[in-house]
Design a protein around this motif. Structure first.
Motif, mmCIF file in Angstrom:
data_model
loop_
_atom_site.group_PDB
_atom_site.id
_atom_site.type_symbol
_atom_site.label_atom_id
_atom_site.label_comp_id
_atom_site.label_asym_id
_atom_site.label_seq_id
_atom_site.Cartn_x
_atom_site.Cartn_y
_atom_site.Cartn_z
ATOM 1 N N SER A 116 0.830 -1.200 0.000
ATOM 2 C CA SER A 116 0.000 0.000 0.000
ATOM 3 C C SER A 116 0.867 1.254 0.000
ATOM 4 C CB SER A 116 -0.926 0.008 1.223
ATOM 5 O OG SER A 116 -0.191 0.290 2.396
ATOM 6 N N ASN A 117 0.329 2.324 -0.564
ATOM 7 C CA ASN A 117 1.048 3.606 -0.593
ATOM 8 C C ASN A 117 1.430 4.069 0.806
ATOM 9 O OD1 ASN A 117 1.392 4.362 -3.287
ATOM 10 N ND2 ASN A 117 -0.714 5.045 -3.470
ATOM 11 N N VAL A 118 0.507 3.920 1.742
ATOM 12 C CA VAL A 118 0.749 4.390 3.111
ATOM 13 C C VAL A 118 1.883 3.599 3.759
ATOM 14 C CG1 VAL A 118 -0.247 4.607 5.418
ATOM 15 C CG2 VAL A 118 -1.599 5.238 3.402
ATOM 16 N N LEU A 119 1.870 2.281 3.577
ATOM 17 C CA LEU A 119 2.929 1.450 4.153
ATOM 18 C C LEU A 119 4.285 1.816 3.567
ATOM 19 C CD1 LEU A 119 3.904 -0.906 5.869
ATOM 20 C CD2 LEU A 119 3.302 -2.444 3.974
ATOM 21 N N VAL A 120 4.358 1.961 2.257
ATOM 22 C CA VAL A 120 5.612 2.338 1.598
ATOM 23 C C VAL A 120 6.100 3.686 2.114
ATOM 24 C CG1 VAL A 120 6.636 3.014 -0.607
ATOM 25 C CG2 VAL A 120 5.209 0.963 -0.468
ATOM 26 N N VAL A 219 0.640 7.467 -20.427
ATOM 27 C CA VAL A 219 -0.633 8.105 -20.060
ATOM 28 C C VAL A 219 -1.006 7.777 -18.622
ATOM 29 C CG1 VAL A 219 -3.119 8.106 -20.504
ATOM 30 C CG2 VAL A 219 -1.515 8.297 -22.411
ATOM 31 N N THR A 220 -0.945 6.501 -18.251
ATOM 32 C CA THR A 220 -1.345 6.112 -16.896
ATOM 33 C C THR A 220 -0.353 6.631 -15.845
ATOM 34 O OG1 THR A 220 -0.240 3.961 -17.200
ATOM 35 C CG2 THR A 220 -2.609 4.069 -17.637
ATOM 36 N N SER A 221 0.932 6.649 -16.189
ATOM 37 C CA SER A 221 1.935 7.110 -15.228
ATOM 38 C C SER A 221 1.828 8.613 -14.988
ATOM 39 C CB SER A 221 3.346 6.763 -15.720
ATOM 40 O OG SER A 221 3.519 5.374 -15.823
ATOM 41 N N VAL A 222 1.660 9.375 -16.061
ATOM 42 C CA VAL A 222 1.572 10.826 -15.914
ATOM 43 C C VAL A 222 0.300 11.224 -15.174
ATOM 44 C CG1 VAL A 222 1.321 13.010 -17.166
ATOM 45 C CG2 VAL A 222 3.037 11.351 -17.888
ATOM 46 N N THR A 223 -0.840 10.659 -15.569
ATOM 47 C CA THR A 223 -2.092 10.988 -14.875
ATOM 48 C C THR A 223 -2.043 10.539 -13.417
ATOM 49 O OG1 THR A 223 -3.087 8.943 -15.736
ATOM 50 C CG2 THR A 223 -3.508 10.964 -16.961
ATOM 51 N N GLY A 224 -1.432 9.372 -13.166
ATOM 52 C CA GLY A 224 -1.283 8.919 -11.784
ATOM 53 C C GLY A 224 -0.375 9.817 -10.977
ATOM 54 N N SER A 225 0.700 10.308 -11.597
ATOM 55 C CA SER A 225 1.638 11.183 -10.895
ATOM 56 C C SER A 225 1.000 12.528 -10.566
ATOM 57 C CB SER A 225 2.903 11.390 -11.734
ATOM 58 O OG SER A 225 3.620 10.180 -11.844
ATOM 59 N N PHE A 226 0.153 13.038 -11.442
ATOM 60 C CA PHE A 226 -0.542 14.285 -11.150
ATOM 61 C C PHE A 226 -1.519 14.123 -9.980
ATOM 62 C CE2 PHE A 226 0.928 16.478 -14.941
ATOM 63 C CZ PHE A 226 0.846 17.804 -14.551
ATOM 64 N N GLN A 227 -1.877 12.871 -9.654
ATOM 65 C CA GLN A 227 -2.808 12.628 -8.555
ATOM 66 C C GLN A 227 -2.101 12.213 -7.270
ATOM 67 O OE1 GLN A 227 -6.390 10.270 -9.888
ATOM 68 N NE2 GLN A 227 -5.359 10.350 -11.858
ATOM 69 N N ILE A 228 -0.787 12.392 -7.205
ATOM 70 C CA ILE A 228 -0.039 11.991 -6.011
ATOM 71 C C ILE A 228 -0.584 12.689 -4.770
ATOM 72 C CG2 ILE A 228 1.691 13.778 -6.554
ATOM 73 C CD1 ILE A 228 2.376 10.499 -4.694
ATOM 74 N N PHE A 229 -0.885 11.885 -3.756
ATOM 75 C CA PHE A 229 -1.410 12.438 -2.502
ATOM 76 C C PHE A 229 -0.931 11.649 -1.288
ATOM 77 C CE2 PHE A 229 -4.616 12.194 0.872
ATOM 78 C CZ PHE A 229 -4.624 13.515 1.287
ATOM 79 N N ASP A 230 -1.120 10.317 -1.320
ATOM 80 C CA ASP A 230 -0.858 9.491 -0.133
ATOM 81 C C ASP A 230 0.546 9.679 0.422
ATOM 82 O OD1 ASP A 230 -2.407 8.342 -2.360
ATOM 83 O OD2 ASP A 230 -3.051 6.836 -0.918
ATOM 84 N N THR A 231 1.547 9.575 -0.462
ATOM 85 C CA THR A 231 2.933 9.658 -0.005
ATOM 86 C C THR A 231 3.227 11.008 0.625
ATOM 87 O OG1 THR A 231 3.521 8.209 -1.857
ATOM 88 C CG2 THR A 231 5.320 9.297 -0.705
ATOM 89 N N ILE A 232 2.711 12.066 0.020
ATOM 90 C CA ILE A 232 2.938 13.411 0.550
ATOM 91 C C ILE A 232 2.202 13.603 1.874
ATOM 92 C CG2 ILE A 232 2.386 15.845 0.139
ATOM 93 C CD1 ILE A 232 3.163 15.363 -2.789
ATOM 94 N N ALA A 233 0.977 13.095 1.961
ATOM 95 C CA ALA A 233 0.210 13.235 3.203
ATOM 96 C C ALA A 233 0.916 12.550 4.373
ATOM 97 C CB ALA A 233 -1.193 12.655 3.018
#
Length: 294
Positions: A116-120, A219-233
């Motif tokens: 999971s993003n939070v665990l990482v 496409v999926t990587s760029v759109t996913g990167s623009f939605q980065i939230f968990d790691t920063i939070a």
């Protein structure tokens, strides 16, 4: 059913098979997207009834320096993250295709993505800690000075990008590996007989025939990167000094910290339109619907 042609029957069966996915799309994507557009035209603090204010949220957004700064930081994060992530994923895919068929190796490469993003984020938050982190212990052992990483405004966003490169490059590698396995081996054998070098084969055969997969990954990587939230939070909470307050973090902050749901929805709709425009542009210039295998 006897009066139906074979083509009609095939079409009917096709609609039956996509019906569950279509219901899921309408319930969990289309309807929420429509509601977001509707809410973006209102002033709503989640506690009282929303009231219509037209395009005022969009006007406020265009004058909001934090909004533009969030977009700029998101774009910068994409530039830090995507090129290296794709290059490492492609290198790993080529290495696996040429050197090993081991399921254990493939599982080990994909494992970070399955966490999971939070665990990482929590694991790397500890590893990059200036005092207790193992990364700084290695740096000190090699004679280097202690680095703040996530606590330094100049290093924080790059550190977040490095964490997500480590997490996602395995998925990129698996996607590229699947694409590599669709390329006929006789192309490489013919090129080898003609004296073509490995690098030339990679440039002239592998990369062109990987184009549809490359478009999907981009496409999926760029759109996913623009939605980065968990790691920063988890790691920086938008800091230090707003150096990681990317656009999605700012949207969530407005929605659930400042209770400005209408304004947050306006920014979400705008981000969605930007990503849609990017996707269409990327698919057009890279001819996503065509294959060089034909």
């Amino acid at each position: 059913m006897s009066f139906m042609t074979r083509k009609s029957k095939n079409s009917l069966f096709g609609y039956v098979f996509i019906f569950p996915a279509l219901i899921g799309f309408l319930l969990f994507y289309a309807w929420p997207a429509g509601r977001a557009v509707e809410i973006s035209l209102t002033d709503w603090n989640l506690l009282s009834d929303p009231y219509y204010i037209g395009l005022e949220n969009y006007s406020e957004m265009l004058e909001d320096e934090q909004f533009w700064n969030g977009l700029k930081l998101s774009a910068y994060y994409v530039l830090l993250n995507i090129p290296l992530q794709i290059m490492l994923g492609l290198f790993l895919a080529v290495a696996m295709d040429r050197l090993t068929k081991s399921l254990f190796v493939k599982a080990a490469i994909l494992l970070p993505y399955l966490l999971s993003n939070v665990l990482v984020a929590l694991v790397w938050l500890w590893m990059l800690d200036p005092i207790l982190g193992i990364v700084n212990h290695f740096i000190n052992a090699l004679g280097g000075s202690t680095q703040a990483f996530l606590g330094d405004p100049d290093q924080a966003l790059a550190s977040v990008a490095a964490i997500n490169i480590w997490r996602h490059m395995g998925l990129c590698a698996m996607l590229f590996l699947a694409g590599l396995q669709t390329i006929p081996k006789y192309l490489y054998e013919s090129a080898s007989l003609e004296g073509v070098t490995e690098f030339q084969m990679f440039r002239k055969i592998t990369l062109p025939l990987l184009r549809p997969v490359m478009v999907f990954v981009l496409v999926t990587s760029v759109t996913g990167s623009f939605q980065i939230f968990d790691t920063i939070a988890v790691t920086t909470s938008g800091g230090p000094l707003d150096s990681t307050r990317v656009i999605v973090y700012y949207i969530v902050e407005n929605a659930f910290s400042y209770y400005k749901m209408g304004y947050a929805s306006a920014m979400s709709v705008t981000l969605c339109m930007i990503m849609l425009a990017y996707t269409l542009f990327q698919m057009h210039i890279m001819r996503a619907s065509e294959s060089d295998l034909n």
